[in-house]
Design an enzyme around this catalytic site. Structure first.
Site, short mmCIF file in Angstrom:
data_model
loop_
_atom_site.label_atom_id
_atom_site.label_comp_id
_atom_site.label_asym_id
_atom_site.label_seq_id
_atom_site.Cartn_x
_atom_site.Cartn_y
_atom_site.Cartn_z
N ARG A 7 0.68 -1.60 0.11
CA ARG A 7 0.09 -0.17 -0.01
C ARG A 7 0.85 0.64 0.28
NH1 ARG A 7 -4.79 1.75 3.48
NH2 ARG A 7 -6.16 -0.38 1.68
N HIS A 66 -7.63 1.20 -6.75
CA HIS A 66 -7.00 0.52 -6.05
C HIS A 66 -7.92 -1.02 -6.35
CE1 HIS A 66 -7.28 -1.49 -1.87
NE2 HIS A 66 -8.50 0.01 -1.55
N GLN A 90 -9.49 -3.56 -4.39
CA GLN A 90 -11.55 -3.18 -4.57
C GLN A 90 -12.27 -3.11 -5.44
OE1 GLN A 90 -12.42 -1.94 -0.84
NE2 GLN A 90 -14.22 -1.63 -2.15
N ASP A 113 -17.23 7.44 -2.49
CA ASP A 113 -15.96 6.59 -1.08
C ASP A 113 -16.00 8.33 -0.93
OD1 ASP A 113 -13.51 5.84 -0.27
OD2 ASP A 113 -12.64 6.99 -2.19
N CYS A 171 -16.11 1.98 -0.55
CA CYS A 171 -15.73 0.89 -0.56
C CYS A 171 -15.06 0.71 1.73
CB CYS A 171 -14.06 1.24 -1.08
SG CYS A 171 -13.44 3.32 -0.86
N ARG A 199 -14.02 -8.42 0.02
CA ARG A 199 -12.62 -8.14 -0.47
C ARG A 199 -11.65 -9.30 0.17
NH1 ARG A 199 -10.02 -2.69 0.19
NH2 ARG A 199 -8.78 -4.21 -0.42
N1 CP Z 1 -11.39 -0.21 1.33
C1 CP Z 1 -10.10 -0.65 2.15
O1 CP Z 1 -9.18 -0.43 1.46
O2 CP Z 1 -10.39 0.12 3.71
P1 CP Z 1 -8.70 0.16 4.52
O3 CP Z 1 -8.23 1.55 4.29
O4 CP Z 1 -9.16 -0.04 5.89
O5 CP Z 1 -8.20 -1.26 3.94
N1 NVA Z 2 -9.54 6.71 -1.20
C1 NVA Z 2 -9.51 6.66 -0.24
C2 NVA Z 2 -10.25 5.12 -0.48
C3 NVA Z 2 -9.93 4.18 0.94
C4 NVA Z 2 -9.90 2.81 1.34
C5 NVA Z 2 -7.74 6.67 0.07
O1 NVA Z 2 -7.20 6.78 -1.00
O2 NVA Z 2 -7.75 7.26 1.14
#
Ligand code: CP
Ligand code: NVA
Length: 304
Positions: free
Chosen positions: A101, A128, A131, A223, A263, A291
Protein backbone atom coordinates in the site's frame (compact mmCIF):
# COMPACT_ATOMS: atom_id res chain seq x y z
CA UNK A 1 5.18 -19.69 -15.46
CA UNK A 2 6.09 -15.95 -15.59
CA UNK A 3 5.36 -14.03 -12.43
CA UNK A 4 2.41 -11.67 -12.56
CA UNK A 5 1.73 -8.37 -10.76
CA UNK A 6 -1.67 -6.83 -10.05
CA UNK A 7 -0.92 -3.12 -9.74
CA UNK A 8 -3.70 -1.81 -11.97
CA UNK A 9 -7.09 -3.28 -12.83
CA UNK A 10 -5.62 -3.47 -16.35
CA UNK A 11 -3.45 -6.33 -15.04
CA UNK A 12 -6.74 -8.29 -14.81
CA UNK A 13 -7.96 -7.26 -18.27
CA UNK A 14 -7.78 -10.80 -19.64
CA UNK A 15 -9.25 -12.72 -16.72
CA UNK A 16 -11.29 -10.44 -14.47
CA UNK A 17 -14.54 -12.39 -15.11
CA UNK A 18 -12.74 -15.63 -14.15
CA UNK A 19 -11.30 -14.01 -11.00
CA UNK A 20 -14.80 -12.84 -10.01
CA UNK A 21 -16.19 -16.35 -10.47
CA UNK A 22 -13.27 -17.88 -8.59
CA UNK A 23 -13.89 -15.51 -5.66
CA UNK A 24 -17.55 -16.59 -5.58
CA UNK A 25 -16.53 -20.29 -5.67
CA UNK A 26 -13.98 -19.79 -2.88
CA UNK A 27 -16.58 -17.92 -0.82
CA UNK A 28 -18.87 -20.96 -1.07
CA UNK A 29 -16.09 -23.16 0.37
CA UNK A 30 -16.34 -21.18 3.65
CA UNK A 31 -12.66 -21.28 4.50
CA UNK A 32 -12.16 -25.01 3.71
CA UNK A 33 -9.81 -24.89 0.75
CA UNK A 34 -7.32 -27.72 1.41
CA UNK A 35 -4.28 -25.46 1.94
CA UNK A 36 -3.35 -24.78 -1.73
CA UNK A 37 -0.81 -22.12 -0.65
CA UNK A 38 0.87 -24.19 2.06
CA UNK A 39 4.44 -22.97 2.62
CA UNK A 40 3.89 -19.63 0.85
CA UNK A 41 4.53 -16.34 2.63
CA UNK A 42 2.85 -13.06 1.66
CA UNK A 43 4.61 -9.89 2.83
CA UNK A 44 2.08 -7.10 3.41
CA UNK A 45 3.72 -3.69 3.51
CA UNK A 46 1.77 -0.56 4.44
CA UNK A 47 2.77 3.08 4.07
CA UNK A 48 -0.75 4.10 5.15
CA UNK A 49 -3.34 2.81 7.66
CA UNK A 50 -5.72 -0.01 6.74
CA UNK A 51 -8.45 -2.13 8.29
CA UNK A 52 -10.06 -4.09 5.43
CA UNK A 53 -7.04 -4.58 3.18
CA UNK A 54 -4.75 -5.66 5.98
CA UNK A 55 -7.18 -8.03 7.67
CA UNK A 56 -8.64 -9.54 4.52
CA UNK A 57 -5.21 -10.29 3.01
CA UNK A 58 -4.02 -11.73 6.33
CA UNK A 59 -7.05 -14.02 6.70
CA UNK A 60 -7.05 -14.88 2.98
CA UNK A 61 -3.45 -16.15 2.86
CA UNK A 62 -3.92 -17.94 6.21
CA UNK A 63 -7.09 -19.73 5.11
CA UNK A 64 -5.35 -20.81 1.90
CA UNK A 65 -2.65 -22.45 4.03
CA UNK A 66 0.01 -19.75 3.67
CA UNK A 67 1.56 -17.26 6.05
CA UNK A 68 1.08 -13.47 6.33
CA UNK A 69 3.95 -11.15 7.24
CA UNK A 70 2.84 -7.63 8.20
CA UNK A 71 5.41 -4.85 7.78
CA UNK A 72 5.11 -1.11 8.38
CA UNK A 73 6.93 0.57 5.49
CA UNK A 74 8.40 3.23 7.82
CA UNK A 75 10.22 0.50 9.79
CA UNK A 76 12.01 -0.87 6.72
CA UNK A 77 15.36 0.24 5.32
CA UNK A 78 13.63 1.13 2.06
CA UNK A 79 13.31 4.88 1.60
CA UNK A 80 15.99 5.56 4.25
CA UNK A 81 19.12 3.64 3.37
CA UNK A 82 18.07 1.16 0.69
CA UNK A 83 16.58 1.55 -2.77
CA UNK A 84 13.22 0.19 -3.81
CA UNK A 85 15.05 -1.94 -6.41
CA UNK A 86 17.34 -3.64 -3.87
CA UNK A 87 14.44 -4.14 -1.49
CA UNK A 88 12.48 -5.85 -4.27
CA UNK A 89 15.37 -8.20 -5.03
CA UNK A 90 16.01 -9.06 -1.37
CA UNK A 91 12.37 -9.67 -0.58
CA UNK A 92 12.10 -11.94 -3.62
CA UNK A 93 14.58 -14.27 -1.86
CA UNK A 94 12.47 -14.51 1.32
CA UNK A 95 8.77 -14.47 0.43
CA UNK A 96 6.47 -15.60 -2.38
CA UNK A 97 4.43 -12.44 -2.89
CA UNK A 98 4.28 -8.80 -1.83
CA UNK A 99 1.14 -6.81 -1.13
CA UNK A 100 2.02 -3.11 -0.98
CA UNK A 101 0.00 0.00 0.00
CA UNK A 102 1.76 3.10 -1.28
CA UNK A 103 1.32 6.85 -1.40
CA UNK A 104 2.97 7.02 -4.81
CA UNK A 105 2.20 4.61 -7.66
CA UNK A 106 5.76 5.10 -8.97
CA UNK A 107 7.13 3.22 -5.95
CA UNK A 108 4.61 0.45 -6.62
CA UNK A 109 5.73 0.22 -10.25
CA UNK A 110 9.41 0.09 -9.29
CA UNK A 111 8.71 -2.66 -6.79
CA UNK A 112 6.67 -4.57 -9.35
CA UNK A 113 9.27 -4.18 -12.11
CA UNK A 114 12.17 -5.38 -9.93
CA UNK A 115 10.68 -8.11 -7.74
CA UNK A 116 10.88 -11.61 -9.21
CA UNK A 117 7.72 -12.50 -7.26
CA UNK A 118 4.17 -11.13 -7.73
CA UNK A 119 3.48 -7.62 -6.42
CA UNK A 120 -0.16 -6.84 -5.60
CA UNK A 121 -1.39 -3.31 -4.97
CA UNK A 122 -3.27 -2.71 -1.75
CA UNK A 123 -3.99 0.86 -3.00
CA UNK A 124 -1.91 3.76 -4.23
CA UNK A 125 -2.74 7.29 -5.34
CA UNK A 126 -3.87 6.11 -8.78
CA UNK A 127 -5.76 2.87 -8.23
CA UNK A 128 -7.22 0.33 -5.79
CA UNK A 129 -7.49 -2.78 -7.99
CA UNK A 130 -8.35 -5.36 -5.32
CA UNK A 131 -11.19 -3.15 -4.10
CA UNK A 132 -12.55 -3.00 -7.65
CA UNK A 133 -12.35 -6.80 -7.98
CA UNK A 134 -14.29 -7.25 -4.72
CA UNK A 135 -16.82 -4.69 -5.97
CA UNK A 136 -17.38 -6.69 -9.16
CA UNK A 137 -17.91 -9.80 -7.00
CA UNK A 138 -20.55 -7.89 -5.02
CA UNK A 139 -22.31 -6.61 -8.15
CA UNK A 140 -22.38 -10.10 -9.66
CA UNK A 141 -23.88 -11.49 -6.45
CA UNK A 142 -26.48 -8.77 -6.06
CA UNK A 143 -27.35 -8.06 -9.69
CA UNK A 144 -26.54 -11.36 -11.39
CA UNK A 145 -24.34 -9.77 -14.07
CA UNK A 146 -23.04 -6.61 -15.68
CA UNK A 147 -24.45 -6.18 -19.22
CA UNK A 148 -27.10 -3.48 -19.46
CA UNK A 149 -26.45 -2.39 -15.86
CA UNK A 150 -25.36 1.11 -14.86
CA UNK A 151 -23.08 2.17 -12.01
CA UNK A 152 -22.88 5.82 -11.00
CA UNK A 153 -19.86 6.85 -8.96
CA UNK A 154 -20.42 10.13 -7.06
CA UNK A 155 -17.83 12.38 -5.47
CA UNK A 156 -14.06 12.47 -5.67
CA UNK A 157 -12.53 11.10 -8.88
CA UNK A 158 -9.92 9.23 -6.85
CA UNK A 159 -8.06 5.89 -6.86
CA UNK A 160 -11.25 3.91 -6.18
CA UNK A 161 -13.09 5.71 -8.99
CA UNK A 162 -10.18 5.16 -11.42
CA UNK A 163 -10.13 1.42 -10.74
CA UNK A 164 -13.92 1.17 -11.07
CA UNK A 165 -13.69 2.83 -14.51
CA UNK A 166 -11.40 0.05 -15.72
CA UNK A 167 -13.37 -2.69 -13.95
CA UNK A 168 -16.74 -1.63 -15.39
CA UNK A 169 -15.26 -1.30 -18.88
CA UNK A 170 -13.73 -4.79 -18.66
CA UNK A 171 -16.85 -6.41 -17.20
CA UNK A 172 -19.17 -4.72 -19.75
CA UNK A 173 -21.08 -2.45 -17.36
CA UNK A 174 -22.01 1.18 -18.06
CA UNK A 175 -20.45 3.68 -15.66
CA UNK A 176 -20.93 7.37 -15.05
CA UNK A 177 -18.16 9.18 -13.16
CA UNK A 178 -20.21 11.97 -11.59
CA UNK A 179 -17.59 14.24 -10.08
CA UNK A 180 -17.02 17.99 -9.74
CA UNK A 181 -14.98 19.49 -12.59
CA UNK A 182 -12.08 20.16 -10.20
CA UNK A 183 -11.95 16.54 -9.01
CA UNK A 184 -12.44 14.42 -12.11
CA UNK A 185 -10.85 10.95 -12.41
CA UNK A 186 -7.39 10.60 -13.96
CA UNK A 187 -7.75 11.79 -17.59
CA UNK A 188 -5.62 9.02 -19.10
CA UNK A 189 -7.48 6.29 -17.20
CA UNK A 190 -10.82 7.80 -18.22
CA UNK A 191 -9.75 7.77 -21.87
CA UNK A 192 -8.34 4.23 -21.73
CA UNK A 193 -11.41 2.93 -19.93
CA UNK A 194 -13.71 4.57 -22.50
CA UNK A 195 -11.78 2.84 -25.29
CA UNK A 196 -12.04 -0.54 -23.57
CA UNK A 197 -15.75 0.10 -22.99
CA UNK A 198 -16.27 0.93 -26.68
CA UNK A 199 -14.63 -2.36 -27.69
CA UNK A 200 -16.68 -4.20 -25.08
CA UNK A 201 -20.10 -2.77 -25.94
CA UNK A 202 -20.63 -0.60 -22.87
CA UNK A 203 -20.30 3.10 -22.04
CA UNK A 204 -18.06 5.10 -19.72
CA UNK A 205 -19.02 8.75 -19.40
CA UNK A 206 -18.43 11.74 -17.12
CA UNK A 207 -21.08 13.98 -15.61
CA UNK A 208 -21.38 16.92 -13.24
CA UNK A 209 -25.15 16.49 -12.75
CA UNK A 210 -25.93 13.98 -9.97
CA UNK A 211 -29.73 13.95 -10.46
CA UNK A 212 -29.40 13.44 -14.21
CA UNK A 213 -26.61 10.85 -13.84
CA UNK A 214 -28.42 8.71 -11.25
CA UNK A 215 -31.57 8.19 -13.37
CA UNK A 216 -32.14 4.44 -13.83
CA UNK A 217 -28.93 3.52 -12.01
CA UNK A 218 -28.49 -0.05 -10.75
CA UNK A 219 -25.60 0.85 -8.44
CA UNK A 220 -24.71 4.10 -6.67
CA UNK A 221 -21.15 4.19 -5.35
CA UNK A 222 -19.24 6.74 -3.33
CA UNK A 223 -16.00 7.10 -1.37
CA UNK A 224 -14.53 9.55 1.11
CA UNK A 225 -14.18 13.18 -0.01
CA UNK A 226 -10.69 13.33 1.52
CA UNK A 227 -8.41 10.40 0.71
CA UNK A 228 -5.37 9.43 2.76
CA UNK A 229 -2.57 11.86 1.98
CA UNK A 230 -4.97 14.57 0.70
CA UNK A 231 -4.65 17.70 2.84
CA UNK A 232 -7.81 19.44 1.59
CA UNK A 233 -9.53 20.97 4.66
CA UNK A 234 -12.96 19.48 5.42
CA UNK A 235 -14.76 22.85 4.90
CA UNK A 236 -13.27 23.07 1.39
CA UNK A 237 -14.19 19.46 0.59
CA UNK A 238 -17.76 20.05 1.77
CA UNK A 239 -18.04 23.03 -0.60
CA UNK A 240 -16.62 21.04 -3.53
CA UNK A 241 -18.58 17.82 -3.04
CA UNK A 242 -21.78 18.90 -1.25
CA UNK A 243 -24.05 18.29 -4.25
CA UNK A 244 -22.59 14.81 -4.82
CA UNK A 245 -23.67 13.31 -1.48
CA UNK A 246 -25.64 10.05 -1.70
CA UNK A 247 -28.85 10.76 0.21
CA UNK A 248 -32.42 9.46 0.06
CA UNK A 249 -33.55 12.16 -2.42
CA UNK A 250 -30.84 11.18 -4.89
CA UNK A 251 -31.49 7.47 -4.34
CA UNK A 252 -35.15 7.98 -5.38
CA UNK A 253 -33.99 8.90 -8.91
CA UNK A 254 -32.26 5.52 -9.35
CA UNK A 255 -34.02 2.21 -10.06
CA UNK A 256 -36.14 0.99 -7.12
CA UNK A 257 -33.81 -2.00 -6.64
CA UNK A 258 -30.63 0.07 -6.91
CA UNK A 259 -27.89 -0.96 -4.47
CA UNK A 260 -25.58 1.47 -2.68
CA UNK A 261 -21.86 0.73 -2.37
CA UNK A 262 -18.93 2.34 -0.55
CA UNK A 263 -15.42 0.92 -0.23
CA UNK A 264 -15.27 2.19 3.41
CA UNK A 265 -14.20 3.80 5.68
CA UNK A 266 -17.35 5.96 5.37
CA UNK A 267 -18.15 9.35 6.82
CA UNK A 268 -21.88 9.52 7.55
CA UNK A 269 -23.23 13.00 6.91
CA UNK A 270 -20.52 13.76 4.33
CA UNK A 271 -20.35 11.61 1.18
CA UNK A 272 -23.33 9.48 2.31
CA UNK A 273 -26.14 10.04 4.80
CA UNK A 274 -26.58 7.66 7.73
CA UNK A 275 -30.09 6.93 6.47
CA UNK A 276 -28.79 5.52 3.18
CA UNK A 277 -25.61 3.94 4.55
CA UNK A 278 -27.61 2.00 7.15
CA UNK A 279 -30.71 1.59 4.99
CA UNK A 280 -32.10 -1.43 3.10
CA UNK A 281 -30.43 -0.66 -0.25
CA UNK A 282 -26.92 -0.45 1.22
CA UNK A 283 -24.67 -3.48 0.61
CA UNK A 284 -21.52 -1.95 2.07
CA UNK A 285 -20.79 -4.67 4.61
CA UNK A 286 -21.27 -7.49 2.09
CA UNK A 287 -18.93 -5.48 -0.11
CA UNK A 288 -16.36 -5.30 2.70
CA UNK A 289 -16.65 -9.06 3.29
CA UNK A 290 -16.04 -9.71 -0.39
CA UNK A 291 -12.57 -8.19 -0.03
CA UNK A 292 -11.63 -11.46 1.68
CA UNK A 293 -12.98 -13.67 -1.12
CA UNK A 294 -11.54 -11.49 -3.89
CA UNK A 295 -8.15 -11.44 -2.16
CA UNK A 296 -8.24 -15.25 -2.04
CA UNK A 297 -8.93 -15.41 -5.78
CA UNK A 298 -5.95 -13.12 -6.44
CA UNK A 299 -3.57 -15.00 -4.12
CA UNK A 300 -4.65 -18.42 -5.40
CA UNK A 301 -4.12 -17.32 -9.00
CA UNK A 302 -0.79 -15.54 -8.50
CA UNK A 303 0.97 -17.60 -5.80
CA UNK A 304 -0.08 -21.17 -6.47
N1 CP B 1 -11.50 -0.19 1.51
C1 CP B 1 -10.25 -0.27 2.03
O1 CP B 1 -9.26 -0.49 1.33
O2 CP B 1 -10.20 -0.14 3.38
P1 CP B 1 -8.88 -0.07 4.26
O3 CP B 1 -8.24 1.27 4.04
O4 CP B 1 -9.38 -0.22 5.68
O5 CP B 1 -7.96 -1.18 3.89
N1 NVA C 1 -9.85 6.84 -1.62
C1 NVA C 1 -9.56 6.34 -0.31
C2 NVA C 1 -9.79 4.87 -0.25
C3 NVA C 1 -9.57 4.25 1.08
C4 NVA C 1 -9.79 2.78 1.07
C5 NVA C 1 -8.12 6.68 0.06
O1 NVA C 1 -7.23 6.58 -0.80
O2 NVA C 1 -7.88 7.06 1.20
Amino acid sequence: MAKRNIISVLDMKDDMPELVDLAIRLKAERGHHGDPLKGKTLAMIFEKPSTRTRISFDVAISELGGHPLYIEASKMQMGHSETVEDTALVMSRFVHGIMYRAFDYKIMDRLGDNATIPVISGLDNLEHPCQALADMVTIKEKKGGFRGRKLVYLGDGNNVCNSLLYACAIMGMDMVACCPAVRMPNAEIMLNASRIADENGCRIIASHEPYEACKDADVLYTDTWISMGDDTPLETAVKIFHDYQINSDLLKVAKPDCIVMHCLPAHRGQEITAEVMDGPQSVVFDEAENRLHAQKAVLYTLLR
